[in-house]
Design a protein around this motif. Structure first.
Motif, PDB file in Angstrom:
ATOM      1  N   ALA A   1      38.142  46.960  45.273  1.00  0.00           N
ATOM      2  CA  ALA A   1      38.007  48.390  45.564  1.00  0.00           C
ATOM      3  C   ALA A   1      38.479  48.698  46.972  1.00  0.00           C
ATOM      4  CB  ALA A   1      36.561  48.822  45.416  1.00  0.00           C
ATOM      5  N   ARG A   2      38.853  49.965  47.155  1.00  0.00           N
ATOM      6  CA  ARG A   2      39.183  50.476  48.487  1.00  0.00           C
ATOM      7  C   ARG A   2      38.249  51.650  48.758  1.00  0.00           C
ATOM      8  NH1 ARG A   2      42.565  54.356  50.604  1.00  0.00           N
ATOM      9  NH2 ARG A   2      43.496  53.865  52.618  1.00  0.00           N
ATOM     10  N   THR A   3      37.737  51.677  49.994  1.00  0.00           N
ATOM     11  CA  THR A   3      36.835  52.770  50.363  1.00  0.00           C
ATOM     12  C   THR A   3      37.645  53.908  50.979  1.00  0.00           C
ATOM     13  OG1 THR A   3      36.495  51.946  52.599  1.00  0.00           O
ATOM     14  CG2 THR A   3      35.009  51.101  50.887  1.00  0.00           C
ATOM     15  N   GLU A   4      36.953  55.038  51.210  1.00  0.00           N
ATOM     16  CA  GLU A   4      37.651  56.188  51.808  1.00  0.00           C
ATOM     17  C   GLU A   4      38.231  55.858  53.176  1.00  0.00           C
ATOM     18  OE1 GLU A   4      35.512  60.145  51.489  1.00  0.00           O
ATOM     19  OE2 GLU A   4      34.475  58.933  49.985  1.00  0.00           O
ATOM     20  N   SER A   5      37.552  54.958  53.910  1.00  0.00           N
ATOM     21  CA  SER A   5      38.068  54.614  55.241  1.00  0.00           C
ATOM     22  C   SER A   5      39.057  53.455  55.184  1.00  0.00           C
ATOM     23  CB  SER A   5      36.907  54.296  56.181  1.00  0.00           C
ATOM     24  OG  SER A   5      36.111  53.298  55.615  1.00  0.00           O
ATOM     25  N   GLY A   6      39.446  53.036  53.990  1.00  0.00           N
ATOM     26  CA  GLY A   6      40.528  52.058  53.855  1.00  0.00           C
ATOM     27  C   GLY A   6      40.081  50.612  53.836  1.00  0.00           C
ATOM     28  N   GLU A   7      38.750  50.370  53.772  1.00  0.00           N
ATOM     29  CA  GLU A   7      38.317  48.966  53.670  1.00  0.00           C
ATOM     30  C   GLU A   7      38.543  48.452  52.256  1.00  0.00           C
ATOM     31  OE1 GLU A   7      34.603  49.183  56.753  1.00  0.00           O
ATOM     32  OE2 GLU A   7      34.734  50.416  54.953  1.00  0.00           O
ATOM     33  N   LEU A   8      38.852  47.157  52.175  1.00  0.00           N
ATOM     34  CA  LEU A   8      39.118  46.549  50.873  1.00  0.00           C
ATOM     35  C   LEU A   8      38.056  45.496  50.570  1.00  0.00           C
ATOM     36  CD1 LEU A   8      42.969  45.934  51.367  1.00  0.00           C
ATOM     37  CD2 LEU A   8      41.904  47.805  50.084  1.00  0.00           C
ATOM     38  N   VAL A   9      37.549  45.489  49.348  1.00  0.00           N
ATOM     39  CA  VAL A   9      36.633  44.419  48.902  1.00  0.00           C
ATOM     40  C   VAL A   9      37.119  43.907  47.547  1.00  0.00           C
ATOM     41  CG1 VAL A   9      34.329  44.653  49.923  1.00  0.00           C
ATOM     42  CG2 VAL A   9      35.086  46.286  48.205  1.00  0.00           C
ATOM     43  N   PHE A  10      37.041  42.600  47.382  1.00  0.00           N
ATOM     44  CA  PHE A  10      37.517  42.000  46.130  1.00  0.00           C
ATOM     45  C   PHE A  10      36.492  41.015  45.599  1.00  0.00           C
ATOM     46  CE2 PHE A  10      41.314  42.871  48.734  1.00  0.00           C
ATOM     47  CZ  PHE A  10      42.041  43.666  47.866  1.00  0.00           C
ATOM     48  N   TYR A  11      36.479  40.868  44.295  1.00  0.00           N
ATOM     49  CA  TYR A  11      35.739  39.771  43.669  1.00  0.00           C
ATOM     50  C   TYR A  11      36.678  38.572  43.610  1.00  0.00           C
ATOM     51  CZ  TYR A  11      32.476  43.327  42.023  1.00  0.00           C
ATOM     52  OH  TYR A  11      31.567  44.346  41.967  1.00  0.00           O
ATOM     53  N   PRO A  12      36.124  37.378  43.335  1.00  0.00           N
ATOM     54  CA  PRO A  12      37.022  36.240  43.106  1.00  0.00           C
ATOM     55  C   PRO A  12      37.865  36.477  41.850  1.00  0.00           C
ATOM     56  CG  PRO A  12      34.694  35.576  42.999  1.00  0.00           C
ATOM     57  CD  PRO A  12      34.702  37.039  43.246  1.00  0.00           C
ATOM     58  N   LEU A  13      39.003  35.830  41.798  1.00  0.00           N
ATOM     59  CA  LEU A  13      39.872  35.921  40.623  1.00  0.00           C
ATOM     60  C   LEU A  13      39.102  35.532  39.361  1.00  0.00           C
ATOM     61  CD1 LEU A  13      43.119  34.316  42.030  1.00  0.00           C
ATOM     62  CD2 LEU A  13      43.029  36.532  40.852  1.00  0.00           C
ATOM     63  N   THR A  14      39.470  36.157  38.270  1.00  0.00           N
ATOM     64  CA  THR A  14      38.844  35.890  36.973  1.00  0.00           C
ATOM     65  C   THR A  14      39.894  35.278  36.056  1.00  0.00           C
ATOM     66  OG1 THR A  14      37.394  37.787  37.286  1.00  0.00           O
ATOM     67  CG2 THR A  14      37.666  37.010  35.028  1.00  0.00           C
ATOM     68  N   LEU A  15      39.506  34.237  35.342  1.00  0.00           N
ATOM     69  CA  LEU A  15      40.397  33.641  34.339  1.00  0.00           C
ATOM     70  C   LEU A  15      40.111  34.296  32.996  1.00  0.00           C
ATOM     71  CD1 LEU A  15      42.471  31.347  33.697  1.00  0.00           C
ATOM     72  CD2 LEU A  15      40.495  29.962  33.025  1.00  0.00           C
ATOM     73  N   ASN A  16      41.155  34.738  32.314  1.00  0.00           N
ATOM     74  CA  ASN A  16      40.968  35.496  31.068  1.00  0.00           C
ATOM     75  C   ASN A  16      41.664  34.827  29.893  1.00  0.00           C
ATOM     76  OD1 ASN A  16      39.648  37.699  32.423  1.00  0.00           O
ATOM     77  ND2 ASN A  16      41.665  38.309  33.191  1.00  0.00           N
ATOM     78  N   LEU A  17      40.987  34.863  28.754  1.00  0.00           N
ATOM     79  CA  LEU A  17      41.613  34.410  27.509  1.00  0.00           C
ATOM     80  C   LEU A  17      41.839  35.625  26.612  1.00  0.00           C
ATOM     81  CD1 LEU A  17      42.489  32.125  25.532  1.00  0.00           C
ATOM     82  CD2 LEU A  17      40.158  32.231  24.615  1.00  0.00           C
ATOM     83  N   HIS A  18      43.105  35.880  26.276  1.00  0.00           N
ATOM     84  CA  HIS A  18      43.446  36.949  25.336  1.00  0.00           C
ATOM     85  C   HIS A  18      43.866  36.306  24.024  1.00  0.00           C
ATOM     86  CE1 HIS A  18      43.952  40.219  28.421  1.00  0.00           C
ATOM     87  NE2 HIS A  18      44.010  39.151  29.187  1.00  0.00           N
ATOM     88  N   VAL A  19      43.376  36.835  22.922  1.00  0.00           N
ATOM     89  CA  VAL A  19      43.837  36.377  21.608  1.00  0.00           C
ATOM     90  C   VAL A  19      44.415  37.588  20.892  1.00  0.00           C
ATOM     91  CG1 VAL A  19      43.186  35.291  19.422  1.00  0.00           C
ATOM     92  CG2 VAL A  19      42.057  34.567  21.545  1.00  0.00           C
ATOM     93  N   ASP A  20      45.663  37.476  20.458  1.00  0.00           N
ATOM     94  CA  ASP A  20      46.361  38.607  19.815  1.00  0.00           C
ATOM     95  C   ASP A  20      46.260  39.884  20.656  1.00  0.00           C
ATOM     96  OD1 ASP A  20      46.963  36.913  17.716  1.00  0.00           O
ATOM     97  OD2 ASP A  20      45.153  37.454  16.600  1.00  0.00           O
ATOM     98  N   GLY A  21      46.427  39.744  21.961  1.00  0.00           N
ATOM     99  CA  GLY A  21      46.455  40.929  22.832  1.00  0.00           C
ATOM    100  C   GLY A  21      45.096  41.462  23.229  1.00  0.00           C
ATOM    101  N   ILE A  22      44.007  40.877  22.692  1.00  0.00           N
ATOM    102  CA  ILE A  22      42.662  41.377  23.028  1.00  0.00           C
ATOM    103  C   ILE A  22      41.953  40.371  23.932  1.00  0.00           C
ATOM    104  CG2 ILE A  22      40.406  42.115  22.156  1.00  0.00           C
ATOM    105  CD1 ILE A  22      41.578  42.952  19.637  1.00  0.00           C
ATOM    106  N   LEU A  23      41.324  40.869  24.991  1.00  0.00           N
ATOM    107  CA  LEU A  23      40.543  39.991  25.857  1.00  0.00           C
ATOM    108  C   LEU A  23      39.345  39.462  25.078  1.00  0.00           C
ATOM    109  CD1 LEU A  23      40.078  38.890  28.760  1.00  0.00           C
ATOM    110  CD2 LEU A  23      38.593  40.865  29.128  1.00  0.00           C
TER     111      LEU A  23
END
Ligand code: ATP
Ligand code: MG
Ligand code: MG
Length: 357
Positions: free
Chosen positions: A169-191
């Motif tokens: 996310a970015r706040t109104e004053s321009g600060e950035l916060v992130f979660y750690p990367l997430t590994l995703n498995l999609h099957v036939d286009g669906i998470l």
């Protein structure tokens, strides 16, 4: 009390509402698809957001999008069209799959020449869960179907090792916060499943944050955005952006001190937004077209989110978050769950176990 109005009344708006309650934020998801719904009239201090990228111009939608505090108003149109979304990513020099716009006179040969022998057509707008996509192979498909002209982009086939996403996310004053990367498995286009955090992805975190950070800055964005990526070796390539809370961030409800829903609300209402503390490892399993089973509630480390939607094949009707302090406990929870899920989950849970170990 702070008031937030949400364009859309699906599960994302619903979970935003739950996240707002303890903070004293009154969240009102609005079913803008209903043409008969009267236009709401949020107060001047209310904040407007959206849980989706596209919506019809019904009276309720028009009223909400005309409000002075509609956050990221100019962003939705730009990201909802895959052509303008790709142009934005390219203009920042952020890596993304090679693509071209499918125009009236674009032919298949041009696509293969520029993008390789396997090409994916994607509708410029409205696609989700892999709907609105068509694979073409040189030799098998020598013409582009007419109904994809002027309404699609064509992408190269990415030979990815796996799919990851970054929610931040970015706040109104321009600060950035992130979660750690997430590994995703999609099957036939669906998470189907997500895991986070994973130590082996740690070396890609800075790269991912640099990419999404540049996009958030360029858009002067406020709130949560998700970036879906392909990992090819040590390189990340953006697949697509979602200017909203995202399915691959659902694990944060169980695994972070501030969930993605709360993060979004804090950012758009100007509340403090420290970097969330992430606890243990989380696994998220999507419930797709499956009937409610009370047995899912029998395990203490397992959190159910049921969306109260009619169950239909291929439809997301809920998700389960599992968070526990040891990999052994997590795997035990997966073993328990497997006996209460349909057979198509065997492959999904096997993937999760292999990743955890
Ligand atoms: P979502 O539900 O995430 O919004 P979507 O319908 O918008 O999905 P994409 O995310 O673009 O579609 O694609 C769905 C899936 O198809 C991806 O997660 C990936 O597995 C596969 N895919 C998409 N683009 C490519 C590509 N260029 N090469 C290979 N696989 C791809
Ligand atoms: Mg999408
Ligand atoms: Mg996607």
């Amino acid at each position: 009390m702070k008031e937030v109005w949400v364009i859309g009344a699906g599960q994302l708006g619903r979970m935003m509402k739950y996240a707002g309650t303890p903070l004293g934020i009154n969240v009102h998801p609005v079913n803008v698809d209903d043409p008969d719904l009267a236009a709401p009239s949020p107060g001047a201090d209310a904040v407007i957001t959206a849980e989706r990228e596209l919506w019809p111009q019904t009276p309720s939608a028009k009223a909400l999008q005309a409000h002075a505090n509609f956050r990221n108003k100019s962003v939705f149109g730009r990201t909802a069209d895959r052509k303008t979304q790709k142009e934005l990513i390219d203009s920042l020099g952020v890596a993304t799959a090679k693509w071209l716009n499918v125009e009236a006179d674009t032919d298949a040969a041009q696509c293969y020449e520029q993008l390789g022998e396997t090409v994916l057509l994607k509708r410029r707008s409205g696609g989700y869960d892999g709907r609105g996509q068509l694979w073409l192979k040189q030799g098998d498909n020598d013409t582009l179907p007419d109904d994809w002209k002027n309404s699609a982009i064509a992408e190269e086939k990415c030979p990815f090792d796996e799919e990851v996403s970054l929610v931040g996310a970015r706040t109104e004053s321009g600060e950035l916060v992130f979660y750690p990367l997430t590994l995703n498995l999609h099957v036939d286009g669906i998470l189907m499943a997500s895991i986070s955090p994973l130590p082996r992805l740690g070396h890609l975190q800075a790269q991912a944050e640099g990419m999404l950070g540049a996009i958030l800055e360029e858009l002067d964005y406020v709130g949560v955005m998700a970036m879906e990526c392909f990992r090819i070796g040590d390189r990340l390539i953006v697949n697509e952006l979602a200017p909203r809370v995202h399915n691959s961030g659902h694990w944060t409800q169980a695994g972070a001190s501030i969930s993605q829903f709360e993060m979004h609300l804090r950012a758009i209402t100007g509340l403090p937004l420290p970097k969330p503390i992430v606890r243990n490892t989380s696994v998220m399993i999507n419930l797709i077209g499956i009937e409610y089973d009370e047995a899912w509630l029998s395990y203490a480390d397992t959190q159910l989110h049921w969306y109260n939607k009619d169950v239909r094949p291929g439809r997301k009707v809920g998700h389960i978050n599992i968070n526990d302090s040891s990999i052994e406990y997590l795997c035990r929870a997966l073993d328990h769950l497997q006996s209460h899920l349909s057979d198509n989950y065997i492959e999904v849970l096997t993937w999760v176990r292999a990743e955890l170990r």
